[in-house]
Design a protein around this motif. Structure first.
Motif, PDB file in Angstrom:
ATOM      1  N   MET A   1      62.063   2.838  47.773  1.00  0.00           N
ATOM      2  CA  MET A   1      62.491   3.995  46.756  1.00  0.00           C
ATOM      3  C   MET A   1      63.133   3.190  45.597  1.00  0.00           C
ATOM      4  O   MET A   1      63.837   3.190  43.991  1.00  0.00           O
ATOM      5  CB  MET A   1      63.373   4.533  47.682  1.00  0.00           C
ATOM      6  N   LYS A   2      63.738   2.501  46.066  1.00  0.00           N
ATOM      7  CA  LYS A   2      64.706   1.931  45.627  1.00  0.00           C
ATOM      8  C   LYS A   2      64.848   1.280  44.958  1.00  0.00           C
ATOM      9  O   LYS A   2      64.799   0.337  43.162  1.00  0.00           O
ATOM     10  CB  LYS A   2      65.689   0.732  46.089  1.00  0.00           C
ATOM     11  N   THR A   3      62.905   0.078  44.985  1.00  0.00           N
ATOM     12  CA  THR A   3      62.828  -0.660  44.156  1.00  0.00           C
ATOM     13  C   THR A   3      61.627  -0.130  43.324  1.00  0.00           C
ATOM     14  O   THR A   3      61.594  -0.720  41.843  1.00  0.00           O
ATOM     15  CB  THR A   3      61.267  -1.326  44.686  1.00  0.00           C
ATOM     16  N   PHE A   4      61.342   1.164  43.318  1.00  0.00           N
ATOM     17  CA  PHE A   4      60.221   1.522  42.653  1.00  0.00           C
ATOM     18  C   PHE A   4      61.131   2.268  41.986  1.00  0.00           C
ATOM     19  O   PHE A   4      60.768   2.624  39.659  1.00  0.00           O
ATOM     20  CB  PHE A   4      60.227   3.027  43.929  1.00  0.00           C
ATOM     21  N   ILE A   5      62.320   2.870  41.881  1.00  0.00           N
ATOM     22  CA  ILE A   5      62.999   3.504  40.719  1.00  0.00           C
ATOM     23  C   ILE A   5      64.154   2.251  39.769  1.00  0.00           C
ATOM     24  O   ILE A   5      63.820   2.558  38.746  1.00  0.00           O
ATOM     25  CB  ILE A   5      64.298   4.306  41.419  1.00  0.00           C
ATOM     26  N   ARG A   6      64.332   1.112  40.358  1.00  0.00           N
ATOM     27  CA  ARG A   6      64.485   0.221  39.703  1.00  0.00           C
ATOM     28  C   ARG A   6      63.892   0.318  38.544  1.00  0.00           C
ATOM     29  O   ARG A   6      63.460  -1.113  37.484  1.00  0.00           O
ATOM     30  CB  ARG A   6      64.986  -1.282  39.935  1.00  0.00           C
ATOM     31  N   ALA A   7      62.195  -0.133  39.119  1.00  0.00           N
ATOM     32  CA  ALA A   7      60.955  -0.327  38.141  1.00  0.00           C
ATOM     33  C   ALA A   7      60.720   0.274  37.369  1.00  0.00           C
ATOM     34  O   ALA A   7      60.325  -0.042  36.044  1.00  0.00           O
ATOM     35  CB  ALA A   7      60.110  -0.430  39.233  1.00  0.00           C
ATOM     36  N   VAL A   8      60.756   1.998  37.218  1.00  0.00           N
ATOM     37  CA  VAL A   8      61.178   2.791  36.145  1.00  0.00           C
ATOM     38  C   VAL A   8      62.053   1.883  35.287  1.00  0.00           C
ATOM     39  O   VAL A   8      61.781   3.000  34.079  1.00  0.00           O
ATOM     40  CB  VAL A   8      61.354   4.093  37.481  1.00  0.00           C
ATOM     41  N   ILE A  53      54.649  -2.018  43.787  1.00  0.00           N
ATOM     42  CA  ILE A  53      55.399  -0.634  44.142  1.00  0.00           C
ATOM     43  C   ILE A  53      56.425  -0.745  42.562  1.00  0.00           C
ATOM     44  O   ILE A  53      56.236  -0.538  41.657  1.00  0.00           O
ATOM     45  CB  ILE A  53      56.626  -1.240  44.809  1.00  0.00           C
ATOM     46  N   VAL A  54      56.598  -2.321  42.167  1.00  0.00           N
ATOM     47  CA  VAL A  54      57.202  -2.827  40.838  1.00  0.00           C
ATOM     48  C   VAL A  54      56.652  -2.500  39.229  1.00  0.00           C
ATOM     49  O   VAL A  54      56.651  -1.825  38.804  1.00  0.00           O
ATOM     50  CB  VAL A  54      57.244  -4.326  40.495  1.00  0.00           C
ATOM     51  N   TYR A  55      54.586  -2.804  39.377  1.00  0.00           N
ATOM     52  CA  TYR A  55      53.978  -2.109  38.756  1.00  0.00           C
ATOM     53  C   TYR A  55      53.501  -0.999  38.540  1.00  0.00           C
ATOM     54  O   TYR A  55      53.961  -1.065  37.469  1.00  0.00           O
ATOM     55  CB  TYR A  55      53.206  -2.660  39.401  1.00  0.00           C
ATOM     56  N   LEU A  56      53.745  -0.997  39.639  1.00  0.00           N
ATOM     57  CA  LEU A  56      53.349   1.100  39.348  1.00  0.00           C
ATOM     58  C   LEU A  56      54.670   1.800  38.805  1.00  0.00           C
ATOM     59  O   LEU A  56      54.896   2.809  37.484  1.00  0.00           O
ATOM     60  CB  LEU A  56      53.355   1.560  40.383  1.00  0.00           C
TER      61      LEU A  56
END
Length: 206
Positions: A1-8, A69-72
């Motif tokens: 989740m943290k990775t996803f937020i950083r990616a957004v 996850i980062v791409y998404l």
């Protein structure tokens, strides 16, 4: 989740760079200011797909899940920002954005793929240069110069293109196909230098 937020957040940072590039009348100035997106990402430890792909060869296989996850997350950040900015006075640049995107979608898939590989290679130079150069000035030159070169050369960056496609509102089967070809090209380009380094350093030990 943290990775996803950083990616957004990284997607939003790239969108900020994309918008200033669309607005800048001088392409060189626009390319220079676009690099603020990368500066933000690497100063605040955000996650960008085209930076992560450089690490694939030196990570375990499960790292591919992180890359996805980062791409998404990058997609959510860029697409969201692109559509939100359509509703602001930035909409006066929609015509210009449409011209830019039309040029991208008029290219052949082979050409697009090669243009994406070249962008991936330059992104890798920027990211690994930033991470490995100790000198403060050198670190940031490594981050800025390859970015300016890829933009002024017209190479294709999948995450930036997600922003342009969203701002110009051209999503459909063709745009989706092109984005995935560009993402794949960025991945291939991002692996070239690490692969060469791996192979040549291996030879030195024999």
């Amino acid at each position: 989740m943290k990775t996803f937020i950083r990616a957004v957040m990284a997607g939003i940072a790239i969108s900020v760079g994309g918008m200033i590039y669309l607005r800048a009348e001088n392409h060189v100035v626009g390319a220079f200011l676009f690099s603020l997106g990368l500066f933000t990402i690497y100063t605040f430890g955000l996650d960008l797909y085209t930076g992560k792909v450089c690490m694939i060869l030196n990570k375990p296989i499960k790292f591919l899940g992180t890359v996805l996850i980062v791409y998404l997350g990058n997609a959510v950040g860029t697409v969201g920002t692109g559509y939100i900015l359509r509703a602001t006075k930035q909409s006066q640049y929609l015509e210009h954005a449409s011209e830019v995107v039309a040029g991208k979608l008029a290219d052949s898939l082979f050409s697009t793929f090669i243009m994406a590989i070249m962008c991936g290679l330059l992104m890798c130079i920027a990211v690994l240069g930033f991470l490995n150069i100790k000198d403060g000035v050198g670190k940031y030159l490594a981050l800025i110069l390859p970015i300016m070169v890829f933009i002024l050369s017209g190479y294709e960056h999948s995450i930036a293109d997600m922003f342009y496609f969203s701002f110009a509102n051209v999503w459909g089967g063709k745009a989706l196909l092109y984005i995935n070809v560009i993402a794949l090209g960025n991945l291939v380009g991002g692996c070239i230098l690490p692969l060469v380094t791996k192979v040549t350093s291996g030879e030195e030990h024999h």
